[in-house]
Design a protein around this motif. Structure first.
Motif, PDB file in Angstrom:
ATOM      1  N   UNK A 124       0.828  -1.209   0.000  1.00 28.83           N
ATOM      2  CA  UNK A 124       0.000   0.000   0.000  1.00 28.83           C
ATOM      3  C   UNK A 124       0.860   1.257   0.000  1.00 28.83           C
ATOM      4  N   UNK A 125       1.986   1.192   0.691  1.00 24.88           N
ATOM      5  CA  UNK A 125       2.879   2.354   0.762  1.00 24.88           C
ATOM      6  C   UNK A 125       3.369   2.758  -0.624  1.00 24.88           C
ATOM      7  N   UNK A 126       3.711   1.772  -1.448  1.00 26.10           N
ATOM      8  CA  UNK A 126       4.190   2.066  -2.800  1.00 26.10           C
ATOM      9  C   UNK A 126       3.078   2.629  -3.666  1.00 26.10           C
ATOM     10  N   UNK A 127       1.891   2.025  -3.580  1.00 29.60           N
ATOM     11  CA  UNK A 127       0.775   2.532  -4.379  1.00 29.60           C
ATOM     12  C   UNK A 127       0.468   3.978  -4.007  1.00 29.60           C
ATOM     13  N   UNK A 128       0.408   4.248  -2.725  1.00 32.33           N
ATOM     14  CA  UNK A 128       0.107   5.607  -2.277  1.00 32.33           C
ATOM     15  C   UNK A 128       1.187   6.590  -2.707  1.00 32.33           C
ATOM     16  N   UNK A 129       2.426   6.155  -2.690  1.00 32.98           N
ATOM     17  CA  UNK A 129       3.529   7.029  -3.104  1.00 32.98           C
ATOM     18  C   UNK A 129       3.387   7.393  -4.582  1.00 32.98           C
ATOM     19  N   UNK A 130       3.039   6.419  -5.404  1.00 29.83           N
ATOM     20  CA  UNK A 130       2.841   6.663  -6.834  1.00 29.83           C
ATOM     21  C   UNK A 130       1.687   7.634  -7.054  1.00 29.83           C
ATOM     22  N   UNK A 143      -8.294  14.769 -13.822  1.00 30.15           N
ATOM     23  CA  UNK A 143      -8.173  13.315 -13.740  1.00 30.15           C
ATOM     24  C   UNK A 143      -9.027  12.711 -12.647  1.00 30.15           C
ATOM     25  N   UNK A 144      -9.531  11.519 -12.975  1.00 30.41           N
ATOM     26  CA  UNK A 144     -10.229  10.675 -12.014  1.00 30.41           C
ATOM     27  C   UNK A 144      -9.692   9.266 -12.248  1.00 30.41           C
ATOM     28  N   UNK A 145      -9.302   8.592 -11.180  1.00 33.39           N
ATOM     29  CA  UNK A 145      -8.631   7.300 -11.293  1.00 33.39           C
ATOM     30  C   UNK A 145      -9.534   6.195 -10.744  1.00 33.39           C
ATOM     31  N   UNK A 146      -9.720   5.152 -11.534  1.00 35.63           N
ATOM     32  CA  UNK A 146     -10.410   3.963 -11.048  1.00 35.63           C
ATOM     33  C   UNK A 146      -9.367   2.869 -10.858  1.00 35.63           C
ATOM     34  N   UNK A 147      -9.169   2.503  -9.607  1.00 38.36           N
ATOM     35  CA  UNK A 147      -8.255   1.406  -9.268  1.00 38.36           C
ATOM     36  C   UNK A 147      -9.073   0.123  -9.238  1.00 38.36           C
ATOM     37  N   UNK A 148      -8.790  -0.787 -10.149  1.00 40.45           N
ATOM     38  CA  UNK A 148      -9.586  -2.006 -10.261  1.00 40.45           C
ATOM     39  C   UNK A 148      -8.924  -3.103  -9.441  1.00 40.45           C
ATOM     40  N   UNK A 149      -9.519  -3.422  -8.301  1.00 44.20           N
ATOM     41  CA  UNK A 149      -8.973  -4.438  -7.405  1.00 44.20           C
ATOM     42  C   UNK A 149      -9.783  -5.728  -7.423  1.00 44.20           C
ATOM     43  N   UNK A 150     -11.019  -5.660  -7.893  1.00 45.15           N
ATOM     44  CA  UNK A 150     -11.880  -6.838  -7.948  1.00 45.15           C
ATOM     45  C   UNK A 150     -11.450  -7.734  -9.106  1.00 45.15           C
ATOM     46  N   UNK A 151     -11.052  -8.962  -8.787  1.00 44.94           N
ATOM     47  CA  UNK A 151     -10.487  -9.840  -9.812  1.00 44.94           C
ATOM     48  C   UNK A 151     -11.519 -10.210 -10.876  1.00 44.94           C
ATOM     49  N   UNK A 203       3.542  10.755 -15.354  1.00 42.34           N
ATOM     50  CA  UNK A 203       3.971  10.872 -13.964  1.00 42.34           C
ATOM     51  C   UNK A 203       3.839   9.525 -13.257  1.00 42.34           C
ATOM     52  N   UNK A 204       2.697   8.857 -13.462  1.00 38.36           N
ATOM     53  CA  UNK A 204       2.476   7.549 -12.834  1.00 38.36           C
ATOM     54  C   UNK A 204       3.526   6.547 -13.285  1.00 38.36           C
ATOM     55  N   UNK A 205       3.791   6.505 -14.580  1.00 32.07           N
ATOM     56  CA  UNK A 205       4.733   5.511 -15.104  1.00 32.07           C
ATOM     57  C   UNK A 205       6.160   5.761 -14.620  1.00 32.07           C
ATOM     58  N   UNK A 206       6.562   7.021 -14.559  1.00 29.59           N
ATOM     59  CA  UNK A 206       7.916   7.312 -14.092  1.00 29.59           C
ATOM     60  C   UNK A 206       8.034   7.110 -12.585  1.00 29.59           C
ATOM     61  N   UNK A 207       6.989   7.462 -11.847  1.00 34.04           N
ATOM     62  CA  UNK A 207       7.010   7.217 -10.403  1.00 34.04           C
ATOM     63  C   UNK A 207       7.081   5.714 -10.127  1.00 34.04           C
ATOM     64  N   UNK A 208       6.302   4.942 -10.877  1.00 36.98           N
ATOM     65  CA  UNK A 208       6.332   3.490 -10.711  1.00 36.98           C
ATOM     66  C   UNK A 208       7.719   2.941 -11.027  1.00 36.98           C
ATOM     67  N   UNK A 209       8.307   3.406 -12.123  1.00 37.16           N
ATOM     68  CA  UNK A 209       9.630   2.919 -12.504  1.00 37.16           C
ATOM     69  C   UNK A 209      10.682   3.267 -11.463  1.00 37.16           C
ATOM     70  N   UNK A 210      10.545   4.447 -10.867  1.00 40.94           N
ATOM     71  CA  UNK A 210      11.506   4.854  -9.840  1.00 40.94           C
ATOM     72  C   UNK A 210      11.441   3.933  -8.625  1.00 40.94           C
ATOM     73  N   UNK A 211      10.291   3.257  -8.433  1.00 45.08           N
ATOM     74  CA  UNK A 211      10.142   2.285  -7.344  1.00 45.08           C
ATOM     75  C   UNK A 211      10.358   0.859  -7.832  1.00 45.08           C
ATOM     76  N   UNK A 212      10.887   0.716  -9.048  1.00 45.52           N
ATOM     77  CA  UNK A 212      11.240  -0.580  -9.636  1.00 45.52           C
ATOM     78  C   UNK A 212      10.021  -1.397 -10.071  1.00 45.52           C
ATOM     79  N   UNK A 213       8.947  -0.704 -10.462  1.00 50.64           N
ATOM     80  CA  UNK A 213       7.792  -1.369 -11.066  1.00 50.64           C
ATOM     81  C   UNK A 213       7.769  -1.070 -12.558  1.00 50.64           C
ATOM     82  N   UNK A 214       7.163  -1.953 -13.302  1.00 45.90           N
ATOM     83  CA  UNK A 214       6.985  -1.745 -14.735  1.00 45.90           C
ATOM     84  C   UNK A 214       5.534  -1.373 -15.016  1.00 45.90           C
TER      85      UNK A 214
END
Length: 200
Positions: free
Chosen positions: A24-30, A46-54, A134-145
Motif C-alpha cells: 500500500x505504501x508504494x501505491x500511495x507514493x505513486x 483526472x479521475x482514477x479507477x483502481x480495479x482491485x476486484x479480480x 507521472x504515474x509511469x515514471x514514479x512506478x519505474x523509480x520504485x522498480x515497477x513496470x
C-alpha cells in the motif's frame, strides 16, 4: 532511481509476475506523485479507477481482447477525466491563491472553456497524458513496470466502471513486476528528425 534513468528504462511491459503484490505504501507514493501533475488552471481533471476486484479485471480483460497484463499486473488503473471539471466548483482550484489572483483566474477559466466542447475534451485528455507519464515514471523509480493501454472497447469498460456522464476514459495503465522484459525499442527516430527550430 534517478529521473533520467527512469525515463530510459521505462518500457511498455506486457507480461507480469502474477504472484507479485504492491505494498500500500508504494501505491500511495505513486498516486501522491500523480496528483502533483500539472493541469491547465489547476483544474485537475483526472479521475482514477483502481480495479482491485479480480472478477471485474477478467471482464475488462475480455473488453481488451484478452490482454493478459490486465489480470496479471499488481495494479490496474483506468485513467478517466471529468470534461466539465472547469465548471465544477472552480473556486477549489484557486483556493490558496490571493483573492486578487482568484478574481482574475475564475472569469478567465470560464471564458476559456464555456461553450467550447472540443477544447474541454482536449484539455481533459492532455491532463490525462501528463498524469499518465507521472504515474509511469514514479512506478519505474520504485522498480515497477507499466503498460499504458488504449487497446480496449471503451464503451464496455465505461459500462463496467459505471463511468459518469460528462467523463471520458483516456487510457488504462497496468503496473507490476515484469515477468519478461519488453522487446527492444522498435525504431527510435533521431532527435534531428523530430526537433526543428522556429519553424518546420
Amino acid at each position: 532511481m534517478k529521473v533520467f534513468q527512469a525515463i530510459e528504462q521505462r518500457r511498455a511491459v506486457k507480461h507480469y509476475q502474477v504472484e507479485s503484490e504492491m505494498p500500500a505504501e508504494d501505491f500511495n507514493k505513486i498516486m501522491q506523485a500523480a496528483i502533483l501533475s500539472p493541469t491547465s488552471y489547476n483544474i485537475q481533471h483526472w479521475r482514477f479507477i483502481r480495479v482491485t476486484d479480480q472478477a471485474q479485471r477478467y471482464q475488462i480483460k475480455e473488453a481488451a481482447w484478452g490482454q493478459e497484463q490486465i489480470t496479471d499486473a499488481c495494479e490496474l488503473l483506468v485513467l478517466c477525466a471529468d470534461v466539465n471539471a472547469w465548471n465544477d466548483r472552480p473556486e477549489r482550484y484557486v483556493a490558496n491563491s490571493p483573492s486578487a489572483t482568484q478574481s482574475i483566474l475564475l472569469p478567465m477559466m470560464k471564458a476559456f472553456y464555456e461553450g467550447k466542447e472540443q477544447i474541454q475534451r482536449d484539455e481533459a485528455m492532455r491532463s490525462c497524458g501528463i498524469v499518465a507519464q507521472t504515474i509511469m515514471l514514479a512506478a519505474k523509480s520504485l522498480d515497477y513496470d507499466t503498460c499504458p493501454m488504449v487497446g480496449f472497447d471503451t464503451e464496455e469498460v465505461a459500462r463496467l466502471i459505471h463511468l459518469p456522464k460528462g467523463h471520458v476514459i483516456a487510457m488504462m495503465i497496468a503496473i507490476g513486476k515484469a515477468k519478461q522484459a519488453a522487446h527492444p525499442r522498435g525504431g527510435q527516430l533521431s532527435l534531428e528528425e523530430v526537433l526543428s527550430e522556429n519553424h518546420f
